[in-house]
Design a protein around this motif. Structure first.
Motif, PDB file in Angstrom:
ATOM      1  N   GLY A  78       0.821  -1.209   0.000  1.00  0.00           N
ATOM      2  CA  GLY A  78       0.000   0.000   0.000  1.00  0.00           C
ATOM      3  C   GLY A  78       0.850   1.252   0.000  1.00  0.00           C
ATOM      4  N   GLY A  79       2.031   1.185   0.622  1.00  0.00           N
ATOM      5  CA  GLY A  79       2.980   2.287   0.557  1.00  0.00           C
ATOM      6  C   GLY A  79       3.507   2.470  -0.851  1.00  0.00           C
ATOM      7  N   ASN A  80       3.702   1.350  -1.557  1.00  0.00           N
ATOM      8  CA  ASN A  80       4.084   1.398  -2.966  1.00  0.00           C
ATOM      9  C   ASN A  80       3.028   2.143  -3.773  1.00  0.00           C
ATOM     10  OD1 ASN A  80       3.413  -0.055  -5.720  1.00  0.00           O
ATOM     11  ND2 ASN A  80       5.624  -0.255  -5.471  1.00  0.00           N
ATOM     12  N   LEU A  81       1.759   1.778  -3.567  1.00  0.00           N
ATOM     13  CA  LEU A  81       0.667   2.419  -4.305  1.00  0.00           C
ATOM     14  C   LEU A  81       0.528   3.890  -3.930  1.00  0.00           C
ATOM     15  CD1 LEU A  81      -2.025  -0.421  -4.108  1.00  0.00           C
ATOM     16  CD2 LEU A  81      -0.532   0.143  -6.033  1.00  0.00           C
ATOM     17  N   ALA A  82       0.692   4.202  -2.637  1.00  0.00           N
ATOM     18  CA  ALA A  82       0.576   5.586  -2.195  1.00  0.00           C
ATOM     19  C   ALA A  82       1.650   6.454  -2.841  1.00  0.00           C
ATOM     20  CB  ALA A  82       0.675   5.659  -0.670  1.00  0.00           C
ATOM     21  N   ALA A  83       2.886   5.970  -2.880  1.00  0.00           N
ATOM     22  CA  ALA A  83       3.972   6.734  -3.500  1.00  0.00           C
ATOM     23  C   ALA A  83       3.721   6.902  -4.995  1.00  0.00           C
ATOM     24  CB  ALA A  83       5.308   6.038  -3.260  1.00  0.00           C
ATOM     25  N   ALA A  84       3.258   5.842  -5.657  1.00  0.00           N
ATOM     26  CA  ALA A  84       2.988   5.906  -7.096  1.00  0.00           C
ATOM     27  C   ALA A  84       1.820   6.842  -7.394  1.00  0.00           C
ATOM     28  CB  ALA A  84       2.709   4.505  -7.641  1.00  0.00           C
ATOM     29  N   VAL A  85       0.760   6.763  -6.602  1.00  0.00           N
ATOM     30  CA  VAL A  85      -0.394   7.657  -6.791  1.00  0.00           C
ATOM     31  C   VAL A  85       0.037   9.101  -6.596  1.00  0.00           C
ATOM     32  CG1 VAL A  85      -2.595   8.401  -5.804  1.00  0.00           C
ATOM     33  CG2 VAL A  85      -2.184   5.982  -6.230  1.00  0.00           C
ATOM     34  N   CYS A  86       0.837   9.354  -5.584  1.00  0.00           N
ATOM     35  CA  CYS A  86       1.297  10.719  -5.314  1.00  0.00           C
ATOM     36  C   CYS A  86       2.094  11.260  -6.498  1.00  0.00           C
ATOM     37  CB  CYS A  86       2.142  10.735  -4.044  1.00  0.00           C
ATOM     38  SG  CYS A  86       2.289  12.356  -3.290  1.00  0.00           S
ATOM     39  N   GLN A  87       2.964  10.442  -7.062  1.00  0.00           N
ATOM     40  CA  GLN A  87       3.738  10.870  -8.228  1.00  0.00           C
ATOM     41  C   GLN A  87       2.836  11.136  -9.421  1.00  0.00           C
ATOM     42  OE1 GLN A  87       6.935   8.127  -9.045  1.00  0.00           O
ATOM     43  NE2 GLN A  87       7.906   8.441  -7.049  1.00  0.00           N
ATOM     44  N   GLN A  88       1.824  10.293  -9.610  1.00  0.00           N
ATOM     45  CA  GLN A  88       0.892  10.479 -10.722  1.00  0.00           C
ATOM     46  C   GLN A  88       0.058  11.751 -10.535  1.00  0.00           C
ATOM     47  OE1 GLN A  88       0.494   8.197 -13.596  1.00  0.00           O
ATOM     48  NE2 GLN A  88       2.521   7.791 -12.752  1.00  0.00           N
TER      49      GLN A  88
ATOM     50  N   GLU B 290      15.056 -13.420 -21.205  1.00  0.00           N
ATOM     51  CA  GLU B 290      13.635 -13.751 -21.367  1.00  0.00           C
ATOM     52  C   GLU B 290      12.798 -13.201 -20.222  1.00  0.00           C
ATOM     53  OE1 GLU B 290      15.623 -17.568 -19.733  1.00  0.00           O
ATOM     54  OE2 GLU B 290      16.097 -15.909 -21.104  1.00  0.00           O
ATOM     55  N   LEU B 291      13.413 -13.001 -19.049  1.00  0.00           N
ATOM     56  CA  LEU B 291      12.698 -12.420 -17.916  1.00  0.00           C
ATOM     57  C   LEU B 291      12.262 -10.994 -18.258  1.00  0.00           C
ATOM     58  CD1 LEU B 291      14.006 -12.588 -14.220  1.00  0.00           C
ATOM     59  CD2 LEU B 291      12.538 -10.786 -15.061  1.00  0.00           C
ATOM     60  N   ILE B 292      13.166 -10.221 -18.851  1.00  0.00           N
ATOM     61  CA  ILE B 292      12.857  -8.842 -19.223  1.00  0.00           C
ATOM     62  C   ILE B 292      11.791  -8.806 -20.305  1.00  0.00           C
ATOM     63  CG2 ILE B 292      13.826  -6.643 -19.982  1.00  0.00           C
ATOM     64  CD1 ILE B 292      14.905  -7.744 -17.318  1.00  0.00           C
ATOM     65  N   GLN B 293      11.885  -9.728 -21.243  1.00  0.00           N
ATOM     66  CA  GLN B 293      10.920  -9.757 -22.344  1.00  0.00           C
ATOM     67  C   GLN B 293       9.517 -10.101 -21.849  1.00  0.00           C
ATOM     68  OE1 GLN B 293      12.614 -12.615 -25.054  1.00  0.00           O
ATOM     69  NE2 GLN B 293      14.454 -11.377 -25.414  1.00  0.00           N
ATOM     70  N   GLU B 294       9.418 -11.013 -20.889  1.00  0.00           N
ATOM     71  CA  GLU B 294       8.116 -11.468 -20.416  1.00  0.00           C
ATOM     72  C   GLU B 294       7.542 -10.579 -19.309  1.00  0.00           C
ATOM     73  OE1 GLU B 294       7.607 -15.619 -19.636  1.00  0.00           O
ATOM     74  OE2 GLU B 294       9.108 -16.221 -21.126  1.00  0.00           O
ATOM     75  N   VAL B 295       8.405  -9.825 -18.631  1.00  0.00           N
ATOM     76  CA  VAL B 295       7.927  -8.957 -17.544  1.00  0.00           C
ATOM     77  C   VAL B 295       8.471  -7.541 -17.767  1.00  0.00           C
ATOM     78  CG1 VAL B 295       7.566  -8.825 -15.050  1.00  0.00           C
ATOM     79  CG2 VAL B 295       8.207 -11.008 -16.076  1.00  0.00           C
ATOM     80  N   PRO B 296       8.005  -6.863 -18.813  1.00  0.00           N
ATOM     81  CA  PRO B 296       8.543  -5.526 -19.123  1.00  0.00           C
ATOM     82  C   PRO B 296       8.236  -4.475 -18.060  1.00  0.00           C
ATOM     83  CG  PRO B 296       6.598  -6.008 -20.467  1.00  0.00           C
ATOM     84  CD  PRO B 296       6.960  -7.282 -19.767  1.00  0.00           C
ATOM     85  N   ALA B 297       7.209  -4.710 -17.238  1.00  0.00           N
ATOM     86  CA  ALA B 297       6.842  -3.727 -16.216  1.00  0.00           C
ATOM     87  C   ALA B 297       7.896  -3.584 -15.125  1.00  0.00           C
ATOM     88  CB  ALA B 297       5.501  -4.103 -15.583  1.00  0.00           C
ATOM     89  N   ILE B 298       8.900  -4.437 -15.137  1.00  0.00           N
ATOM     90  CA  ILE B 298       9.982  -4.331 -14.162  1.00  0.00           C
ATOM     91  C   ILE B 298      10.591  -2.930 -14.165  1.00  0.00           C
ATOM     92  CG2 ILE B 298      12.402  -5.018 -13.832  1.00  0.00           C
ATOM     93  CD1 ILE B 298      11.565  -7.896 -14.211  1.00  0.00           C
ATOM     94  N   PHE B 299      10.624  -2.280 -15.322  1.00  0.00           N
ATOM     95  CA  PHE B 299      11.268  -0.972 -15.429  1.00  0.00           C
ATOM     96  C   PHE B 299      10.267   0.175 -15.458  1.00  0.00           C
ATOM     97  CE2 PHE B 299      14.187  -4.048 -17.405  1.00  0.00           C
ATOM     98  CZ  PHE B 299      15.282  -3.863 -16.574  1.00  0.00           C
ATOM     99  N   ASP B 300       9.036  -0.094 -15.075  1.00  0.00           N
ATOM    100  CA  ASP B 300       7.995   0.932 -15.058  1.00  0.00           C
ATOM    101  C   ASP B 300       8.070   1.699 -13.739  1.00  0.00           C
ATOM    102  OD1 ASP B 300       5.513   2.375 -14.977  1.00  0.00           O
ATOM    103  OD2 ASP B 300       4.678   0.946 -16.409  1.00  0.00           O
ATOM    104  N   VAL B 301       8.212   3.008 -13.809  1.00  0.00           N
ATOM    105  CA  VAL B 301       8.334   3.829 -12.603  1.00  0.00           C
ATOM    106  C   VAL B 301       7.065   3.771 -11.758  1.00  0.00           C
ATOM    107  CG1 VAL B 301       7.497   5.955 -13.686  1.00  0.00           C
ATOM    108  CG2 VAL B 301       9.073   6.092 -11.753  1.00  0.00           C
ATOM    109  N   ARG B 302       5.931   3.456 -12.370  1.00  0.00           N
ATOM    110  CA  ARG B 302       4.699   3.335 -11.594  1.00  0.00           C
ATOM    111  C   ARG B 302       4.735   2.125 -10.676  1.00  0.00           C
ATOM    112  NH1 ARG B 302       0.312   2.860 -16.054  1.00  0.00           N
ATOM    113  NH2 ARG B 302       2.003   1.527 -16.855  1.00  0.00           N
ATOM    114  N   ALA B 303       5.535   1.124 -11.037  1.00  0.00           N
ATOM    115  CA  ALA B 303       5.718  -0.039 -10.174  1.00  0.00           C
ATOM    116  C   ALA B 303       6.816   0.210  -9.149  1.00  0.00           C
ATOM    117  CB  ALA B 303       6.059  -1.275 -11.010  1.00  0.00           C
ATOM    118  N   SER B 304       7.846   0.945  -9.542  1.00  0.00           N
ATOM    119  CA  SER B 304       8.993   1.220  -8.667  1.00  0.00           C
ATOM    120  C   SER B 304       9.176   2.724  -8.496  1.00  0.00           C
ATOM    121  CB  SER B 304      10.272   0.599  -9.255  1.00  0.00           C
ATOM    122  OG  SER B 304      10.193  -0.798  -9.330  1.00  0.00           O
ATOM    123  N   PRO B 305       8.401   3.348  -7.603  1.00  0.00           N
ATOM    124  CA  PRO B 305       8.489   4.813  -7.433  1.00  0.00           C
ATOM    125  C   PRO B 305       9.882   5.309  -7.057  1.00  0.00           C
ATOM    126  CG  PRO B 305       6.534   3.939  -6.344  1.00  0.00           C
ATOM    127  CD  PRO B 305       7.353   2.752  -6.758  1.00  0.00           C
TER     128      PRO B 305
END
Length: 408
Positions: free
Chosen positions: A193-203, A311-326
């Protein structure tokens, strides 16, 4: 009779083996924590067993058992009115303090529960008790968001639910309905929930259409990045209750809709190896050897692989999404963040996520309060009431509420 004694002795030995963990003496109430951890592990083992035999997804079983044991109806009390409602299609539980301290508008706190993006939290006893305490202690309308969870939805749907519910609450007519001051609203959450709060705040800060801005963000042992599973706290606390490193990696893969077979490659940082071009620009923002104090780093060394698992990067591209990693947000974005409270615990794999975010925010010019607990463990703040009472849980909750009351 002799056979019964043998079985009893065997059962006692197995129970002792299952429950006992070699914990640091400095951690809060270690024997009580061992017992709590054993109960939680037994629920996880049961869910994995059900999953193995194909009866149901293990995350559904985990959520069902946890909810069955602790889910509460919306019951008001003398001091707080509790209402279940819907904001823009998202389930919400609102805690509204009945007695006003004066005739001014009340403050508002949007709360996003933890649980690995997997557990329903707003209606669970621990979060119900926490939100009641915040509503009464801060004289604030607390909006507890019951965002959709795994395995039914994956990233970014949990974030979208949190963002939609927040924007809905920030509308002038909605704030007026609940008698909330639009200039005194905090966004808060613990763990995932802290992850989501930080991401929501950035958005929100970047959204020019946001009706109101968030005055404060308060993050409780937040999970803020998926790129490095070998920070000093991940190495030091990899087998520490209540959140082990292996389990956190599994939660991340479920959240990002990846295959669990990639847990082991992620644990050795194969997804951010030198041959992964997407990681090059982000590595400096997660360079804990230059961000964390030397006392926190201790004897631990960074783990960066030369060759990774493409193949990990190809199958899970969201790893580098700032919304996932604030934590990996650019400095220009961090400059826009509001005054921030970050609670961290020494015996928590996520400790350094919070410490690094605090440092990056401070370097960007944001006022930050880092409340660190040397005897704390992950999840401790929701264990502040009977029957799951820990002294460090009560201290963390009281100090969190005090900070909100003084700064909101």
């Amino acid at each position: 009779m002799k056979g019964a004694w043998v079985l009893l002795a065997a059962f006692a030995s197995f129970t002792a083996y299952y429950v006992y963990l070699p914990l640091p003496s400095a951690i809060a109430e270690p024997w009580k924590l061992m017992m709590l951890d054993a109960v939680l592990r037994s629920i996880q083992d049961l869910s994995n067993l059900v999953h193995f035999f194909g009866f149901s997804h293990h995350l559904r079983v985990l959520n069902f058992v946890s909810g069955y044991m602790s889910k509460l109806d919306a019951e008001s009390c003398d001091n707080v009115k509790v209402t279940d409602t819907v904001f823009d299609g998202v389930q919400i539980r609102i805690f509204d303090p009945i007695e006003k301290r004066d005739k001014t508008l009340k403050r508002g706190v949007i709360y996003l529960h933890g649980g690995g993006w997997t557990l329903e939290g707003a209606r669970m006893r621990t979060y119900d008790q926490l939100c009641r305490a915040v509503a009464e202690g801060v004289n604030a309308v607390v909006v507890s968001v019951e965002y959709r969870i795994l395995p039914d939805v994956h990233f970014p749907e949990q974030l979208n639910d949190a963002l939609h519910a927040t924007k809905y609450f920030l509308q002038p007519d909605v704030l007026a309905k609940w008698s909330v001051d639009p200039n005194r609203i905090a966004l808060s959450g613990d763990s995932s929930g802290g992850n989501l709060a930080a991401a929501v705040c950035q958005q929100l800060i970047q959204d020019g259409n946001a009706v109101s801005k968030i005055k404060l963000q308060a993050l409780i042992y937040p999970v803020l990045q998926v790129l490095d599973f070998n920070t000093p706290s991940y190495q030091q606390n990899m087998d520490m209750p209540i959140l082990r490193r292996f389990l956190m990696a599994k939660f991340w893969l479920h959240y990002l809709n990846g295959n669990s077979k990639y847990v082991e490659p992620m644990l050795v940082n194969n997804h951010t190896s030198f041959d992964v071009s997407q990681a090059v620009a982000l590595r400096e923002r997660l360079n804990w050897s230059s961000i964390l104090p030397s006392g926190i780093q201790k004897h631990f060394k960074p783990v960066v692989q030369t060759v990774g698992t493409p193949e990990l990067i190809q199958e899970v591209p969201a790893i580098f999404d700032v919304r996932a990693s604030p934590l990996i947000a650019e400095k220009e974005s961090l400059k826009l963040m509001p005054k921030t409270y970050i609670l961290t615990c020494e015996y928590d794999v996520l400790r350094d996520d919070g410490l690094m975010y605090a440092k990056r925010l401070e370097d960007a010019g944001v006022e930050v309060t880092n409340d660190h607990y040397e005897d704390g463990f992950h999840g401790c703040m929701i264990f502040a009431d009977w029957p799951l009472y820990f002294s460090v849980g009560a201290r963390t909750r009281d100090n969190y509420i005090k900070w909100l009351d003084e700064n909101l």
